[in-house]
Design an enzyme around this catalytic site. Structure first.
Site, short mmCIF file in Angstrom:
data_model
loop_
_atom_site.label_atom_id
_atom_site.label_comp_id
_atom_site.label_asym_id
_atom_site.label_seq_id
_atom_site.Cartn_x
_atom_site.Cartn_y
_atom_site.Cartn_z
CG HIS A 23 -2.01 -1.06 1.10
ND1 HIS A 23 -2.30 -1.95 2.11
CD2 HIS A 23 -2.84 -1.37 0.07
CE1 HIS A 23 -3.26 -2.76 1.72
NE2 HIS A 23 -3.62 -2.43 0.49
CB ALA A 24 0.74 4.16 -2.26
NE ARG A 25 -3.56 4.27 3.63
CZ ARG A 25 -4.88 4.44 3.62
NH1 ARG A 25 -5.39 5.56 3.10
NH2 ARG A 25 -5.67 3.48 4.08
CD GLU A 26 -0.15 -0.02 4.41
OE1 GLU A 26 -1.40 -0.01 4.40
OE2 GLU A 26 0.51 -1.08 4.29
NE ARG A 81 -6.40 -0.20 1.11
CZ ARG A 81 -6.11 -0.95 2.20
NH1 ARG A 81 -5.42 -0.46 3.19
NH2 ARG A 81 -6.51 -2.21 2.26
CG ASN A 98 -3.55 -7.28 1.14
OD1 ASN A 98 -3.04 -8.28 0.64
ND2 ASN A 98 -3.76 -7.15 2.43
NE ARG A 99 -9.63 -5.54 1.54
CZ ARG A 99 -8.60 -5.21 2.31
NH1 ARG A 99 -7.38 -5.63 1.98
NH2 ARG A 99 -8.77 -4.48 3.41
CG HIS A 151 0.26 -4.57 4.72
ND1 HIS A 151 -0.61 -4.03 3.81
CD2 HIS A 151 0.63 -5.78 4.21
CE1 HIS A 151 -0.77 -4.87 2.80
NE2 HIS A 151 -0.02 -5.93 3.01
CB SER A 152 2.48 0.54 8.51
OG SER A 152 2.14 1.60 7.62
CE1 TYR A 153 -2.82 4.09 10.36
CE2 TYR A 153 -3.09 3.43 12.64
CZ TYR A 153 -3.56 4.09 11.53
OH TYR A 153 -4.77 4.75 11.57
CE1 TYR A 203 -9.26 -3.23 8.69
CE2 TYR A 203 -8.82 -5.08 7.21
CZ TYR A 203 -8.51 -3.80 7.69
OH TYR A 203 -7.45 -3.10 7.16
CD GLU A 225 -1.75 -3.51 9.24
OE1 GLU A 225 -0.93 -2.99 8.46
OE2 GLU A 225 -2.92 -3.12 9.36
N1 LIG Z 1 -5.79 -11.06 3.99
C1 LIG Z 1 -5.57 -9.85 4.59
N2 LIG Z 1 -4.57 -9.73 5.46
C2 LIG Z 1 -4.33 -8.54 6.07
C3 LIG Z 1 -5.13 -7.43 5.83
C4 LIG Z 1 -4.86 -6.13 6.53
C5 LIG Z 1 -4.25 -5.07 5.60
C6 LIG Z 1 -3.82 -3.89 6.45
SE1 LIG Z 1 -3.28 -2.32 5.49
C7 LIG Z 1 -5.25 -4.61 4.55
O1 LIG Z 1 -6.28 -4.05 4.90
O2 LIG Z 1 -4.99 -4.85 3.36
C8 LIG Z 1 -6.17 -7.54 4.90
C9 LIG Z 1 -6.39 -8.75 4.29
CL1 LIG Z 1 -7.64 -8.92 3.14
ZN LIG Z 2 -1.51 -2.21 3.96
ZN LIG Z 3 -2.47 -1.30 7.29
#
Ligand SMILES: Nc1ncc(C[C@H](C[SeH])C(=O)O)cc1Cl
Ligand SMILES: [Zn+2]
Ligand SMILES: [Zn+2]
Ligand SMILES: [Zn+2]
Length: 263
Positions: A23-26, A81, A98-99, A151-153, A203, A225
């Protein structure tokens, strides 16, 4: 894609893949990947533990997965992001890398709207970056025993699954390894991490690279994170970069030790 490979040259060594800058901002995360390479090079031959790791394991390091997004966060939008791909006939830009993986793709915690910060993309691995990562891991599956995505944070150590609250088959081992890794991390500067399956700990969200790597066969799959808890968030001050990297090294080396002895 050509990640850096760090380790004594040798054939059919176990490998661990570490990526940063998803993610760009991390911004603290590319700093960690660079720190890891520096430490590995400087420690080889002097630090016994690290030398042993490098003799017996290869580390593939990808300092910035999302290069276009990272550059954009330097020039245009510090809190960007996503990637910077153009979504066809849409006004909005970018996919959340990351989706974008084929792991319950675009079900929970993701959006089919190109304007969303968690846009899952037009298809799994629609992005050049995620496709390249997927190809590399698929092509090196016989040697890659660990996948760490930085990743962060929020100071967490997450493992599969995030796309469901069902327990991964290796839940107990991944959980106890995460526990000991965050305990090791805390010994240096007292930084407290939480740990657990992503779905429960942060989440429910689908399409993440850790879940995909795990389901593809990489057993030791974790998302870090890094600092902090929100005081500065993505804007972590430079004064904290060194300590963040140092403490994270302890956890990463601990996980690597476990993989060397158990994978
Ligand atoms: N499989 C995963 N593992 C970690 C995360 C948390 C990161 C934190 Se920036 C995200 O939201 O992409 C999100 C997912 Cl979908
Ligand atoms: Zn991230
Ligand atoms: Zn994060
Ligand atoms: Zn320190």
């Amino acid at each position: 894609m050509h990640p850096l490979r760090v380790g004594k040259s040798g054939s059919n060594k176990k490998a661990i893949f570490i990526d940063c800058g998803f993610h760009a901002r991390e911004w603290v995360t590319p700093a960690f990947c660079q720190w890891f390479v520096k430490e590995a090079i400087n420690s080889y031959g002097s630090d016994e533990e690290f030398t042993n790791l490098l003799d017996n394991l290869d580390f593939y390091i990808l300092p910035v997965l999302n290069v276009d997004g990272y550059a954009y966060s330097w020039t245009n939008d510090r809190l960007w992001r996503k990637t910077r791909s153009l979504n066809k006939n849409q006004k909005c830009v970018g996919t959340d890398p990351n989706r974008n993986f084929d792991a319950a793709w675009c079900t929970g915690g993701a959006s089919a709207s190109p304007c969303s910060t968690v846009y899952c993309g037009s298809t799994p691995e629609s992005e050049n970056e995620t496709k390249a990562l997927g190809d590399f891991i698929r092509n090196n599956l016989s040697s890659i025993k660990g996948y760490l995505t930085i990743h962060s944070y929020s100071q967490m150590l997450l493992f599969p699954y995030s796309y469901t609250n069902l327990r991964a088959k290796d839940h107990n081992e991944l959980n106890s390894l995460a526990k000991s890794a965050v305990e090791k991390l805390a010994t240096l500067h007292g930084t407290v991490y939480t740990y657990g399956p992503g779905g429960k700990t942060i989440y429910i969200s689908a399409g993440g690279s850790d879940d995909w790597a795990y389901d593809t066969g990489v057993k030791y799959s974790y998302t870090f994170e890094l600092r902090d808890l929100g005081t500065y968030g993505f804007l972590l001050p430079e004064s904290q970069i060194k300590d963040t990297c140092e403490e994270t090294m302890l956890a990463v080396k601990h996980i690597a030790e476990h993989i060397l002895n158990n994978a």
